[in-house]
Design a protein around this motif. Sequence first.
Motif, PDB file in Angstrom:
ATOM      1  N   GLU A 156      -1.733   6.419   2.158  1.00  0.00           N
ATOM      2  CA  GLU A 156      -1.280   6.353   0.774  1.00  0.00           C
ATOM      3  C   GLU A 156      -1.545   7.671   0.055  1.00  0.00           C
ATOM      4  O   GLU A 156      -0.697   8.171  -0.704  1.00  0.00           O
ATOM      5  CB  GLU A 156      -1.991   5.198   0.063  1.00  0.00           C
ATOM      6  CG  GLU A 156      -1.531   4.954  -1.357  1.00  0.00           C
ATOM      7  CD  GLU A 156      -2.253   3.799  -2.008  1.00  0.00           C
ATOM      8  OE1 GLU A 156      -1.804   3.348  -3.075  1.00  0.00           O
ATOM      9  OE2 GLU A 156      -3.281   3.334  -1.459  1.00  0.00           O
ATOM     10  N   ASP A 163      -7.953  -0.862   5.989  1.00  0.00           N
ATOM     11  CA  ASP A 163      -7.932  -0.391   4.601  1.00  0.00           C
ATOM     12  C   ASP A 163      -8.175   1.114   4.523  1.00  0.00           C
ATOM     13  O   ASP A 163      -7.508   1.820   3.758  1.00  0.00           O
ATOM     14  CB  ASP A 163      -8.982  -1.128   3.766  1.00  0.00           C
ATOM     15  CG  ASP A 163      -8.569  -2.557   3.424  1.00  0.00           C
ATOM     16  OD1 ASP A 163      -7.384  -2.897   3.613  1.00  0.00           O
ATOM     17  OD2 ASP A 163      -9.438  -3.328   2.963  1.00  0.00           O
ATOM     18  N   GLN A 196      -5.410   3.750   3.285  1.00  0.00           N
ATOM     19  CA  GLN A 196      -5.709   4.542   2.095  1.00  0.00           C
ATOM     20  C   GLN A 196      -5.421   6.024   2.345  1.00  0.00           C
ATOM     21  O   GLN A 196      -4.872   6.727   1.495  1.00  0.00           O
ATOM     22  CB  GLN A 196      -7.169   4.354   1.686  1.00  0.00           C
ATOM     23  CG  GLN A 196      -7.542   5.121   0.416  1.00  0.00           C
ATOM     24  CD  GLN A 196      -8.989   4.897   0.007  1.00  0.00           C
ATOM     25  OE1 GLN A 196      -9.693   4.083   0.585  1.00  0.00           O
ATOM     26  NE2 GLN A 196      -9.434   5.640  -0.999  1.00  0.00           N
ATOM     27  N   LYS A 242       0.818  -1.221   0.000  1.00  0.00           N
ATOM     28  CA  LYS A 242       0.000   0.000   0.000  1.00  0.00           C
ATOM     29  C   LYS A 242       0.851   1.270   0.000  1.00  0.00           C
ATOM     30  O   LYS A 242       0.527   2.253  -0.678  1.00  0.00           O
ATOM     31  CB  LYS A 242      -0.909   0.011   1.236  1.00  0.00           C
ATOM     32  CG  LYS A 242      -2.005  -1.042   1.253  1.00  0.00           C
ATOM     33  CD  LYS A 242      -3.239  -0.546   0.530  1.00  0.00           C
ATOM     34  CE  LYS A 242      -4.437  -1.449   0.768  1.00  0.00           C
ATOM     35  NZ  LYS A 242      -5.663  -0.911   0.130  1.00  0.00           N
TER      36      LYS A 242
END
Length: 443
Positions: A174, A167, A171, A70
């Motif tokens: 990221e 997640d 995210q 990721k």
Amino acid sequence: EPHQHQCVATCVDMAMSMAIGKGCRTCRNVVEEGKKTSANRKTRRGGRERAHVKKQADKMDRTQTPIREKLRAANQDELADVAVVGCGPAGVALASELGRRGAKVTLVGPDAPFVNNYGVWLDEFQEIGMEDCLEQVWDSAVCYTREDKELEVKRPYARVCRKKLRDKLLQRCEETNVTFLSSMVQKVEDGTHESRVVCVDGNQIRAKVVAVAAGASGADLIQYEDEAEHALAVASQTAYGIECEVDSYPWPKDKMLFMDFRRHHTGLWEGTALRRREETGLMAEQRQEQGGMKVGDAAGDTHLWGTEKEVPSFLYAMPMADGKVFLEETCLVARPGLPFDVLKRRLEGRLRAMNIKVTRLHDEEWSYIPMGGPLPCTAQQRIAFGAAAGLVHPATGYSIARSLKEAPAVAEALMAGLGQADATAHTVTQCGWGGLWSGGRKR
């Protein structure tokens, strides 16, 4: 006789060699403070249950994507604004909030999944916009303190989906260019304008500021007020749980079972708890007909269970929509913590008494939460966050919602410090500590 104290370590060694209690008063004081610090550190690491704590931390979940897939790999030649140690919910949340504010952030820690079961009050996750990370919601929760005493808490309760939460947080990392180094941290070397996070494999990350958010496992990287006068000893909450399928479930399936303190795990023949419950209900009706409970009658039904001197524990249960149930025997707080083996025996005894058979076992959990004790020293040059910073509810052990809620404010405070002219690691962390544990909050 009194003597010169040139080195605390020498004094401790000397007092220890004199079997503690002999030697000068200063030596004895140093030794007592050292014993308290050592005991608290041991408790924070897991105490006698450390093997089970490690077993829980080392669990795998192939449904969760590795962090290295990721986030970009950290460049060890670059100076980061903040190095965040710890890749659990608190660490990843703080890293994402710092990244959102323009900081150059490196996340450091083992590339591990979220493995703990998290239960939260629905309104707390709604408040921080994380309700889309929930797996199931119950309209209310129910508690039992004795057979004829049921208390319904009319506040929606939810189970967090670990994959969805991880997640979402990754995210955000990221999107804000947070980088990652997969390694176990050995130590932190503090410097005025640059600190180093040194890992066991020899890798290092340079950063202006280091934030430790590695939960209880990060205790060795943080200084606590253990030596303060009247400092409290750290206790712990322990819980042994299983996710499984069962042949029967005698509690309300539309409610979350928050706390069942009834002593079904002690001294009952298999399958008799339900009958005992009916008998106790009849006894309660008879008492009401006779004008209430008599003095000396069993307010807690201890005459049935014989557990007046027992360290209490309770059952916590989540009936899931997919037919599975999560059953966990929990000791809310004890010093020392109630061993996992004891909790496992109690859970098994409770299920036998309720005539419940596990038809399929999916997972086991060993939950260990250090409770109470001294807060981190706010004068130190690095900052702590999450459970490592004491963001644990002193009565329930809950921390995830608090950590996620505090992350934006702590990130904002650190960014304010980084923006100061001639900022040093100390001045930046003082800004962070001020937002996290100000004098008013400590009181």
